[in-house]
Scaffold this active site. Structure first.
Site, PDB file in Angstrom:
ATOM      1  NE  ARG A 135      -2.025   2.551 -11.758  1.00  0.00           N
ATOM      2  CZ  ARG A 135      -1.987   3.761 -11.270  1.00  0.00           C
ATOM      3  NH1 ARG A 135      -1.413   4.727 -11.984  1.00  0.00           N
ATOM      4  NH2 ARG A 135      -2.488   4.044 -10.107  1.00  0.00           N
ATOM      5  N   GLY A 169       0.755  -1.248   0.000  1.00  0.00           N
ATOM      6  CA  GLY A 169       0.000   0.000   0.000  1.00  0.00           C
ATOM      7  C   GLY A 169       0.780   1.291   0.000  1.00  0.00           C
ATOM      8  CD  GLU A 213       0.361  -9.359   1.454  1.00  0.00           C
ATOM      9  OE1 GLU A 213      -0.507  -8.668   0.882  1.00  0.00           O
ATOM     10  OE2 GLU A 213       0.091 -10.390   2.097  1.00  0.00           O
ATOM     11  N   PRO A 214       4.670  -5.304  -0.561  1.00  0.00           N
ATOM     12  CG  PRO A 214       6.932  -4.678  -0.659  1.00  0.00           C
ATOM     13  CD  PRO A 214       5.992  -5.669  -0.004  1.00  0.00           C
ATOM     14  N   GLY A 215       4.007  -3.638  -3.622  1.00  0.00           N
ATOM     15  CA  GLY A 215       3.989  -3.804  -5.067  1.00  0.00           C
ATOM     16  C   GLY A 215       4.436  -2.509  -5.714  1.00  0.00           C
ATOM     17  NE  ARG A 216       0.253   2.297  -6.063  1.00  0.00           N
ATOM     18  CZ  ARG A 216      -0.785   2.171  -6.897  1.00  0.00           C
ATOM     19  NH1 ARG A 216      -0.721   2.634  -8.122  1.00  0.00           N
ATOM     20  NH2 ARG A 216      -1.898   1.596  -6.498  1.00  0.00           N
ATOM     21  CE1 TYR A 243      -8.209   1.455 -10.397  1.00  0.00           C
ATOM     22  CE2 TYR A 243      -6.123   1.577 -11.564  1.00  0.00           C
ATOM     23  CZ  TYR A 243      -7.078   0.832 -10.905  1.00  0.00           C
ATOM     24  OH  TYR A 243      -6.910  -0.511 -10.758  1.00  0.00           O
ATOM     25  CB  CYS A 275     -12.981   2.062 -31.457  1.00  0.00           C
ATOM     26  SG  CYS A 275     -11.902   1.608 -32.810  1.00  0.00           S
ATOM     27  CE1 TYR A 305      -1.315  -3.787  -8.674  1.00  0.00           C
ATOM     28  CE2 TYR A 305      -0.254  -1.736  -8.027  1.00  0.00           C
ATOM     29  CZ  TYR A 305      -0.729  -2.989  -7.708  1.00  0.00           C
ATOM     30  OH  TYR A 305      -0.600  -3.457  -6.429  1.00  0.00           O
TER      31      TYR A 305
HETATM   32  N1  LLP Z   1      -1.469  -7.089  -0.842  1.00  0.00           N
HETATM   33  C1  LLP Z   1      -2.755  -7.216  -1.215  1.00  0.00           C
HETATM   34  C2  LLP Z   1      -3.601  -8.197  -0.547  1.00  0.00           C
HETATM   35  C3  LLP Z   1      -3.262  -6.415  -2.254  1.00  0.00           C
HETATM   36  O1  LLP Z   1      -4.524  -6.552  -2.606  1.00  0.00           O
HETATM   37  C4  LLP Z   1      -2.418  -5.481  -2.899  1.00  0.00           C
HETATM   38  C5  LLP Z   1      -2.918  -4.645  -3.981  1.00  0.00           C
HETATM   39  C6  LLP Z   1      -1.074  -5.390  -2.475  1.00  0.00           C
HETATM   40  C7  LLP Z   1      -0.645  -6.202  -1.445  1.00  0.00           C
HETATM   41  C8  LLP Z   1      -0.091  -4.450  -3.099  1.00  0.00           C
HETATM   42  O2  LLP Z   1      -0.424  -3.117  -2.930  1.00  0.00           O
HETATM   43  P1  LLP Z   1       0.599  -1.961  -3.349  1.00  0.00           P
HETATM   44  O3  LLP Z   1       1.822  -2.083  -2.480  1.00  0.00           O
HETATM   45  O4  LLP Z   1       0.944  -2.152  -4.768  1.00  0.00           O
HETATM   46  O5  LLP Z   1      -0.148  -0.722  -3.109  1.00  0.00           O
HETATM   47  N2  LLP Z   1      -4.583  -1.610 -10.017  1.00  0.00           N
HETATM   48  C9  LLP Z   1      -4.502  -0.569  -9.019  1.00  0.00           C
HETATM   49  C10 LLP Z   1      -3.949  -1.063  -7.724  1.00  0.00           C
HETATM   50  C11 LLP Z   1      -4.711  -2.224  -7.140  1.00  0.00           C
HETATM   51  C12 LLP Z   1      -4.119  -2.748  -5.876  1.00  0.00           C
HETATM   52  C13 LLP Z   1      -4.709  -4.048  -5.515  1.00  0.00           C
HETATM   53  N3  LLP Z   1      -4.123  -4.664  -4.376  1.00  0.00           N
HETATM   54  C14 LLP Z   1      -3.689   0.578  -9.592  1.00  0.00           C
HETATM   55  O6  LLP Z   1      -3.247   0.497 -10.725  1.00  0.00           O
HETATM   56  O7  LLP Z   1      -3.514   1.599  -8.934  1.00  0.00           O
END
Ligand code: LLP
Length: 418
Positions: free
Chosen positions: A312, A239, A273-276, A316, A342, A371
């Site tokens: 995105r 997050g 659980e970092p992603g972004r 969003y 289109c 993403y």
């Molecule tokens: N853990 C869980 C259970 C999640 O559902 C998510 C993201 C993460 C970790 C990773 O979150 P982050 O660190 O990336 O914020 N498609 C959207 C974002 C959707 C996020 C869904 N869950 C976008 O492009 O902004």
């Protein structure tokens, strides 16, 4: 250190001129500098030094196997949400004991696959799932480790589509009601209660929702301890936000310090659980300008990437900076950067002030590493784009551009139409 830099007006990714990659690979393509990926992973990981922890990269943000392999080499695991993600992770060489499985809608087949694989933990999101997981584990004669994903009812102060920790969201189990579920889980023979998990939303730019959540979870862990349910893992989800435009999110170090302060000395192992925060600014989408046109007052720049490649902005209304791949003196215009699809919702940027581009030139859509590719589709029968990783002076195709043949693979014409 920014690994996308201009030198003599040309945009480089580490030591490689982006224009040179485009010449060989064609456009559009995603581009990731190895040095940034490594740096982002390690700065997050190192921020938690001194406390037992595991970084489970949230692979939904980017699931390319080369990227997963890189983080696995740095000691990371992954957070998965489907059997497909588990398959990719294993193929990329991620250690099963570093995999956590989240998601409100786990299918039995996928749960069984994960039980057989021996993953670290299931983050369970409902009572029905507890029972189903227990049954599956029993059938396989195994014990599944679980955490309950609790919903702390904290406002993440982010876009409603990516906010997940409010009562009204579909995720997790209300933190106050979770004690009941823990009691049930503790009685189920093929489950082993090992953690508490949560994830309150994505692109958070304030620390307070994280700290408030941790406070609530600490209370829960204590109450569980009082009834002899002992927790080993605290999975605090992902997050942490990034700068797309002018946001000022906390740095991983500040995030870690705030959490450490709240935890003091703890025996718990933390899972993140970092992603972004790792991927977002470690990737760009390179696209070519096809046409420019004006309709009344409005300027349009039509490029060869579209909403199917980067969803995105359409989904969003999110902001991605647009940069030229070759700098130069230009007239500044306000334009919509749009794709060939289109639909009027097909845009990469709206009402954006940019240096007026000319057909044939390349532009970079920034902060597209998370993403981006992972949410792409083949809508309008557009093959999915290539992905490229740069390391120093070399670049490597880590996913081939799809072909027209790939587009129809698996499709069948039934006998009666032959
Ligand atoms: N853990 C869980 C259970 C999640 O559902 C998510 C993201 C993460 C970790 C990773 O979150 P982050 O660190 O990336 O914020 N498609 C959207 C974002 C959707 C996020 C869904 N869950 C976008 O492009 O902004």
């Amino acid at each position: 250190m920014n690994h996308f830099q201009y030198s003599n007006q040309d945009l480089y990714c580490e030591g490689v001129k982006i224009e040179d990659i485009a010449e060989e690979v064609s456009t559009p393509f995603y581009l990731y500098p190895h040095a940034t990926l490594k740096q982002h992973f390690n700065s997050f990981n190192n921020a938690f030094e001194g406390i037992r922890h595991l970084i489970c990269f949230s692979m939904k943000s980017n699931s390319n196997m080369a990227i997963l392999r890189l983080f696995a080499r740095e000691g990371g695991g992954v957070d998965i949400v489907s059997g497909g993600e588990l398959y990719r992770a294993l193929k990329a060489g991620v250690n099963p004991e570093k995999i956590v499985y989240s998601g409100v809608g786990k299918r039995v087949e996928d749960m069984e696959y994960a039980i057989k694989t021996g993953i670290l933990m299931f983050n369970v999101e409902s009572r029905q799932e507890l029972y189903l997981l227990n049954d599956s584990a029993k059938r396989l004669n195994k014990i599944a480790n679980i955490a309950i994903r609790v919903n702390p009812d904290v406002d993440a102060q982010t876009h409603p589509y990516i906010s997940t920790g409010l009562k009204e969201n579909k995720f997790g189990i209300d933190i106050n009601e979770s004690i009941e579920e823990y009691k049930i889980a503790a009685r189920l023979e093929n489950l082993n209660v090992s953690g508490v998990s949560c994830h309150i939303g994505s692109q958070l730019t304030n620390l307070s929702p994280f700290v408030d959540t941790l406070k609530k979870i600490k209370g829960l862990v204590k109450r569980l301890g009082d009834i002899d349910i002992n927790i080993k893992y605290l999975d605090l989800g992902g997050g942490l936000g990034i700068t797309y435009d002018s946001e000022t999110p906390p740095m991983p170090g500040e995030y870690a310090d705030a959490l450490k302060k709240e935890l003091n000395k703890t025996e718990l192992t933390l899972i993140f659980e970092p992603g972004r925060v790792i991927m977002g600014n470690a990737g760009i989408l390179v696209t070519k300008v096809l046409y420019t046109k004006t309709a009344g007052e409005k300027n349009f720049v039509i490029v060869d990437a579209a909403m199917n490649d980067l969803m995105r902005p359409s989904l969003y209304n999110s902001f991605h900076a647009i940069q030229p791949v070759k700098e130069g003196e230009r007239e500044i215009i306000t334009a919509d950067i749009v794709g060939p699809i289109c639909e009027s919702g097909d845009f990469l940027a709206k009402n954006r002030q940019i240096g007026s581009p000319v057909p044939g030139e390349l532009i970079a859509v920034m902060s597209a590493g998370a993403y981006g590719f992972s949410m792409s589709s083949t809508y309008n029968s557009r093959p999915r784009v290539a992905e490229v990783m740069v390391k120093e002076e070399q670049y490597y195709i880590i996913r081939e551009r799809e072909s027209y043949e790939d587009l129809v693979s698996g499709e069948k014409i039934p006998d009666f139409l032959e």
